[in-house]
Scaffold this motif. Sequence first.
Motif, PDB file in Angstrom:
ATOM      1  N   TYR A 201       0.825  -1.204   0.000  1.00 25.26           N
ATOM      2  CA  TYR A 201       0.000   0.000   0.000  1.00 25.26           C
ATOM      3  C   TYR A 201       0.862   1.258   0.000  1.00 25.26           C
ATOM      4  O   TYR A 201       2.069   1.222   0.276  1.00 25.26           O
ATOM      5  N   LEU A 202       0.215   2.376  -0.307  1.00 32.72           N
ATOM      6  CA  LEU A 202       0.812   3.699  -0.204  1.00 32.72           C
ATOM      7  C   LEU A 202       0.074   4.477   0.884  1.00 32.72           C
ATOM      8  O   LEU A 202      -1.117   4.264   1.113  1.00 32.72           O
ATOM      9  N   THR A 203       0.783   5.392   1.529  1.00 32.71           N
ATOM     10  CA  THR A 203       0.173   6.281   2.508  1.00 32.71           C
ATOM     11  C   THR A 203       0.109   7.685   1.917  1.00 32.71           C
ATOM     12  O   THR A 203       1.120   8.222   1.461  1.00 32.71           O
ATOM     13  N   PHE A 204      -1.085   8.257   1.906  1.00 27.96           N
ATOM     14  CA  PHE A 204      -1.330   9.576   1.318  1.00 27.96           C
ATOM     15  C   PHE A 204      -1.525  10.614   2.424  1.00 27.96           C
ATOM     16  O   PHE A 204      -2.091  10.333   3.475  1.00 27.96           O
ATOM     17  N   ARG A 205      -1.065  11.821   2.151  1.00 31.47           N
ATOM     18  CA  ARG A 205      -1.205  12.926   3.103  1.00 31.47           C
ATOM     19  C   ARG A 205      -1.951  14.080   2.432  1.00 31.47           C
ATOM     20  O   ARG A 205      -1.631  14.480   1.312  1.00 31.47           O
ATOM     21  N   PHE A 206      -2.948  14.606   3.156  1.00 32.92           N
ATOM     22  CA  PHE A 206      -3.766  15.707   2.649  1.00 32.92           C
ATOM     23  C   PHE A 206      -3.673  16.860   3.640  1.00 32.92           C
ATOM     24  O   PHE A 206      -4.128  16.759   4.785  1.00 32.92           O
ATOM     25  N   ASP A 207      -3.076  17.950   3.183  1.00 31.41           N
ATOM     26  CA  ASP A 207      -2.821  19.097   4.062  1.00 31.41           C
ATOM     27  C   ASP A 207      -3.878  20.192   3.959  1.00 31.41           C
ATOM     28  O   ASP A 207      -3.895  21.104   4.798  1.00 31.41           O
ATOM     29  N   HIS A 208      -4.735  20.146   2.959  1.00 29.59           N
ATOM     30  CA  HIS A 208      -5.601  21.288   2.656  1.00 29.59           C
ATOM     31  C   HIS A 208      -7.083  21.039   2.930  1.00 29.59           C
ATOM     32  O   HIS A 208      -7.910  21.930   2.711  1.00 29.59           O
ATOM     33  N   ILE A 209      -7.447  19.846   3.413  1.00 31.73           N
ATOM     34  CA  ILE A 209      -8.863  19.530   3.589  1.00 31.73           C
ATOM     35  C   ILE A 209      -9.371  19.958   4.962  1.00 31.73           C
ATOM     36  O   ILE A 209     -10.468  20.493   5.094  1.00 31.73           O
ATOM     37  N   LYS A 210      -8.573  19.717   5.978  1.00 31.23           N
ATOM     38  CA  LYS A 210      -8.903  20.091   7.351  1.00 31.23           C
ATOM     39  C   LYS A 210      -7.765  20.945   7.918  1.00 31.23           C
ATOM     40  O   LYS A 210      -6.676  21.019   7.326  1.00 31.23           O
ATOM     41  N   PRO A 211      -7.993  21.619   9.074  1.00 24.30           N
ATOM     42  CA  PRO A 211      -6.915  22.419   9.660  1.00 24.30           C
ATOM     43  C   PRO A 211      -5.647  21.612   9.926  1.00 24.30           C
ATOM     44  O   PRO A 211      -4.534  22.143   9.806  1.00 24.30           O
ATOM     45  N   LYS A 212      -5.818  20.354  10.303  1.00 22.13           N
ATOM     46  CA  LYS A 212      -4.669  19.493  10.523  1.00 22.13           C
ATOM     47  C   LYS A 212      -4.545  18.485   9.381  1.00 22.13           C
ATOM     48  O   LYS A 212      -5.551  18.080   8.796  1.00 22.13           O
ATOM     49  N   PRO A 213      -3.320  18.056   9.046  1.00 16.29           N
ATOM     50  CA  PRO A 213      -3.134  17.082   7.969  1.00 16.29           C
ATOM     51  C   PRO A 213      -3.900  15.782   8.241  1.00 16.29           C
ATOM     52  O   PRO A 213      -4.036  15.351   9.396  1.00 16.29           O
ATOM     53  N   ILE A 214      -4.395  15.178   7.190  1.00 20.04           N
ATOM     54  CA  ILE A 214      -5.070  13.884   7.270  1.00 20.04           C
ATOM     55  C   ILE A 214      -4.238  12.876   6.503  1.00 20.04           C
ATOM     56  O   ILE A 214      -3.796  13.145   5.374  1.00 20.04           O
ATOM     57  N   VAL A 215      -4.014  11.723   7.101  1.00 15.88           N
ATOM     58  CA  VAL A 215      -3.220  10.664   6.463  1.00 15.88           C
ATOM     59  C   VAL A 215      -4.100   9.429   6.304  1.00 15.88           C
ATOM     60  O   VAL A 215      -4.772   9.005   7.239  1.00 15.88           O
ATOM     61  N   ARG A 216      -4.081   8.848   5.097  1.00 12.66           N
ATOM     62  CA  ARG A 216      -4.822   7.629   4.829  1.00 12.66           C
ATOM     63  C   ARG A 216      -3.957   6.693   3.979  1.00 12.66           C
ATOM     64  O   ARG A 216      -3.164   7.157   3.152  1.00 12.66           O
ATOM     65  N   SER A 217      -4.151   5.396   4.171  1.00 12.72           N
ATOM     66  CA  SER A 217      -3.405   4.401   3.400  1.00 12.72           C
ATOM     67  C   SER A 217      -4.348   3.642   2.480  1.00 12.72           C
ATOM     68  O   SER A 217      -5.467   3.290   2.882  1.00 12.72           O
TER      69      SER A 217
END
Length: 216
Positions: A49-65
């Motif tokens: 799997y890959l782990t993705f990071r989203f910095d712009h959706i919520k005030p804090k970064p969200i990480v999902r795999s």
Amino acid sequence: MQQKDRRVKRGWMNLKVLDIIEESPDTKTYFLVDADEGGRQFDYLAGQYLTFRFDHIKPKPIVRSYTLSSSPNQQDAIALTVKTVDKGVISHYFYEQVKKGTILRARGPMGKFIYDSNKDQKDLVMVAGGSGVTPFVSIMREYAHQLGAEDSPRTLSLLVSHRTAKDILCAKELEEIKEIPGIHIQTCLTREETTGPNHWSGRISPAKLEQFLENK
């Protein structure tokens, strides 16, 4: 699978969405390439799997795999299949906001949910439900055309559960793969009555698993 020489995995990468296909009413497959180097930037093993990071959706970064649904023998792009879930912030973001050309941040590959010929039996039996089938799709894509070869399974058997026939992921390719000698795929539909040989009605149960193993 025996470990072969691999390029060192990188830290956070920029992956560009090359194409998107709709697998079912709530699931899409996203094909990604390296936005910086113009090609697949790492080697991986089927099932990782890959782990993705989203910095712009919520005030804090969200990480999902997300597990890769493509296989290492597909050289043009990597792919992940994402199912939209209730209250799933990132799955809804994928389905509604990610388009061709979108840049995603990810790192990997990671994970030990792989076929290892040094440890695993040659006759591989896989059981999954819904989008949980993605690592097995990757494994089947990798080994379907080399069954019995060194470091490959001898047979592949997949028992998978979906809600309806419209929800079956990668349906066309799995229908083609199941015609290969040594491969057995059986689908259970939990919200659809069916009496045909291609699909069973109801959830996966000990009785269905026993029948599946007897027929494979």
